[in-house]
Design a protein around this motif. Structure first.
Motif, short mmCIF file in Angstrom:
data_model
loop_
_atom_site.label_atom_id
_atom_site.label_comp_id
_atom_site.label_asym_id
_atom_site.label_seq_id
_atom_site.Cartn_x
_atom_site.Cartn_y
_atom_site.Cartn_z
N GLN A 69 40.61 40.83 29.10
CA GLN A 69 39.78 41.84 29.75
C GLN A 69 40.50 43.18 29.72
O GLN A 69 41.73 43.24 29.89
CB GLN A 69 39.48 41.42 31.18
N ARG A 99 47.63 35.49 38.48
CA ARG A 99 47.15 35.61 39.86
C ARG A 99 45.84 36.38 39.93
O ARG A 99 45.07 36.22 40.89
CB ARG A 99 48.19 36.31 40.72
N LEU A 100 45.58 37.21 38.93
CA LEU A 100 44.36 38.02 38.93
C LEU A 100 43.16 37.27 38.35
O LEU A 100 42.05 37.78 38.35
CB LEU A 100 44.59 39.30 38.13
N VAL A 101 43.40 36.06 37.83
CA VAL A 101 42.30 35.25 37.30
C VAL A 101 41.47 34.73 38.46
O VAL A 101 41.98 34.09 39.38
CB VAL A 101 42.84 34.09 36.46
N THR A 102 40.18 34.99 38.44
CA THR A 102 39.30 34.55 39.51
C THR A 102 38.95 33.07 39.34
O THR A 102 39.04 32.53 38.23
CB THR A 102 38.01 35.37 39.53
N PRO A 103 38.54 32.39 40.42
CA PRO A 103 38.12 30.99 40.28
C PRO A 103 37.00 30.80 39.27
O PRO A 103 36.99 29.81 38.53
CB PRO A 103 37.66 30.62 41.70
N GLY A 104 36.09 31.76 39.21
CA GLY A 104 35.00 31.66 38.24
C GLY A 104 35.51 31.73 36.82
O GLY A 104 35.03 30.99 35.94
N GLU A 105 36.47 32.62 36.57
CA GLU A 105 37.05 32.73 35.23
C GLU A 105 37.82 31.47 34.86
O GLU A 105 37.75 31.01 33.71
CB GLU A 105 37.96 33.96 35.16
N THR A 119 46.73 28.28 35.43
CA THR A 119 46.93 29.65 35.92
C THR A 119 48.07 29.74 36.93
O THR A 119 48.18 30.74 37.64
CB THR A 119 45.63 30.18 36.55
#
Length: 350
Positions: free
Chosen positions: A323, A192-198, A106
Motif C-alpha cells: 500500500q 503492526r499496521l496491518v489491519t485484521p481485515g487485511e 504478522t
C-alpha cells in the motif's frame, strides 16, 4: 497422480535452492570475498560512482544521464537478472504455503525470518525488489517482506567489512547498530499496521493459491512469470536511473568544507540519499570521497543510512506490492534514521 503432485514441490524447492546458492556465489559471495582483501590492503574499493574524483557531479544533461546509467548498469546487471530469476522462481517453483508459513504471519517471527534471509543475499535495493515482488505475490507479510528488502543492503556483511577497512570500524559499528533497528524495527512497525481485515484477506488468498490447480509445466510457468516481471519492472527502472543520473547535480551540491554538520545539511543529505540509487556498497567510496573533500561527518552519517536501503526506482518497482501509505512510512523512517545517524556521527566525533 498423487506421487507426481508430491514430487513437484520437492524438485521445485531443490531447483530454487540451487539457483540461489549458485547465483549468489557467482554474483556476490565469490567477488566480494576477493574484494575484501583489496579493501584491507588499499583501504579503497574504487572511485565514487556519484562523481568520480571531482568535487561535484556533472551538470544535468543527456550525457550525465547516460554515463551514470551505463556505470550503474555494469555494476548491477548480473544481480538484477538473478533477482528477476529468484522473484519469478518464488512464484513458479515454491508452494504458496511454504512462503506463507515462513513469512506470512504478522508477528515479529516473519520479520525476523525476512531479515535473516536477507543477510546472505547482499543485493542492492533495486535488485532485491523483484524478489520482494515474488514474496508479496505469495502473501509474505508486509513486515517480513520489508525486513527482507531493507536487510539485503543495510545488513550486507560484505559492505560492513568494506566499510570497516575503508572508512573505519566505528562507521561500520554505527551502520550495524542502526541497521538492525531499521530492518527489524521497521518490519515490526509495518506488520503492526496491518489491519485484521487485511490479515484475513491475505489468509484467504493463501488458501486460494494452495487449492488452485497448477496446470502445465513449471519451467514454462517460471519463464512466463519472469518475462512478465521483466517487461513490467525493467523499462520503468531504466527510465528512472537515467533521470536520477541526470539529476545528480541537483541532489548533491559541490562537496567541500562548506557542507558542515549543520542540521539542515544533515536533513538535506538524508533526503537526497533516500531518493538516489547506487549499486551494492556504493556508499562506501561515495562517503570516502566526500570526507576527503572536507565535508562534515554529519551529512556523511546521513548518507550511511539512506543511500543503500531504498531509492525512487525501488519504491516504484514495489508500488504494486505494498500500500502507498506503507511505502511512504518506510521512506520517511529511512530519512529519520539518516538524520539520527548524522547527529550520532557528530556527537561521537567520527
Amino acid at each position: 497422480m498423487n506421487t507426481t503432485r508430491q514430487a513437484a514441490p520437492a524438485s521445485g524447492w531443490l531447483i530454487f535452492l540451487l539457483l540461489a546458492i549458485a547465483g549468489l556465489f557467482y554474483v556476490k559471495w565469490f567477488p566480494y570475498y576477493h574484494r575484501a582483501f583489496t579493501a584491507a590492503s588499499t583501504h579503497s574499493i574504487g572511485t565514487s560512482i556519484l562523481m568520480g574524483s571531482a568535487a561535484s557531479p556533472p551538470a544535468p544533461s543527456f550525457d550525465a544521464a547516460l554515463g551514470y546509467a551505463w556505470a550503474y548498469g555494469k555494476a548491477i546487471w548480473q544481480a538484477m537478472v538473478l533477482g528477476l530469476l529468484l522473484g519469478s522462481a518464488v512464484q513458479a517453483l515454491l508452494p504458496a504455503h511454504w512462503v506463507a508459513k515462513a513469512l506470512g504471519k504478522t508477528g515479529f517471527g516473519s520479520v525476523a525470518a525476512g531479515g535473516m534471509l536477507a543477510i546472505p543475499g547482499m543485493m542492492c535495493t533495486c535488485c532485491a525488489a523483484p524478489v520482494v515482488v515474488g514474496l508479496r505475490a505469495r502473501e509474505a507479510s508486509p513486515g517480513g517482506a520489508i525486513a527482507f528488502w531493507l536487510g539485503n543492503s543495510v545488513l550486507n556483511p560484505a559492505t560492513l567489512v568494506f566499510m570497516g577497512f575503508v572508512l573505519g570500524w566505528q562507521w561500520a559499528g554505527l551502520r550495524l547498530a542502526l541497521g538492525v533497528l531499521m530492518v527489524f524495527g521497521l518490519g515490526y512497525l509495518v506488520n503492526r499496521l496491518v489491519t485484521p481485515g487485511e490479515a484475513h484477506a491475505a489468509d484467504a488468498r493463501v488458501a486460494e493459491l494452495i487449492t488452485r490447480q497448477q496446470d502445465g509445466n513449471a519451467f514454462v510457468r517460471w519463464l512466463s512469470i519472469f518475462t512478465r516481471m521483466a517487461v513490467r519492472l525493467v523499462p520503468e527502472y531504466v527510465v528512472l536511473i537515467l533521470l536520477l543520473g541526470a539529476a545528480r547535480a541537483w541532489l548533491f551540491p559541490h562537496i567541500g568544507p562548506a557542507i558542515g554538520n549543520d542540521i539542515l545539511w544533515i536533513v538535506a543529505f538524508a533526503v537526497a540519499g533516500m531518493l538516489f540509487v547506487i549499486p551494492t556498497a556504493g556508499e562506501v567510496p561515495i562517503i570516502q570521497a566526500m570526507l576527503a573533500l572536507g565535508m562534515g561527518v554529519g551529512p556523511a552519517g546521513a548518507l550511511l543510512m539512506t543511500l543503500p536501503p531504498i531509492s525512487v526506482p525501488s519504491l516504484v518497482m514495489l508500488a504494486r506490492s505494498f500500500q502507498p501509505r506503507l511505502l511512504a512510512i518506510v521512506a520517511a523512517a529511512v530519512v529519520a534514521f539518516g538524520i539520527v545517524a548524522g547527529l550520532l556521527a557528530v556527537a561521537s566525533g567520527l
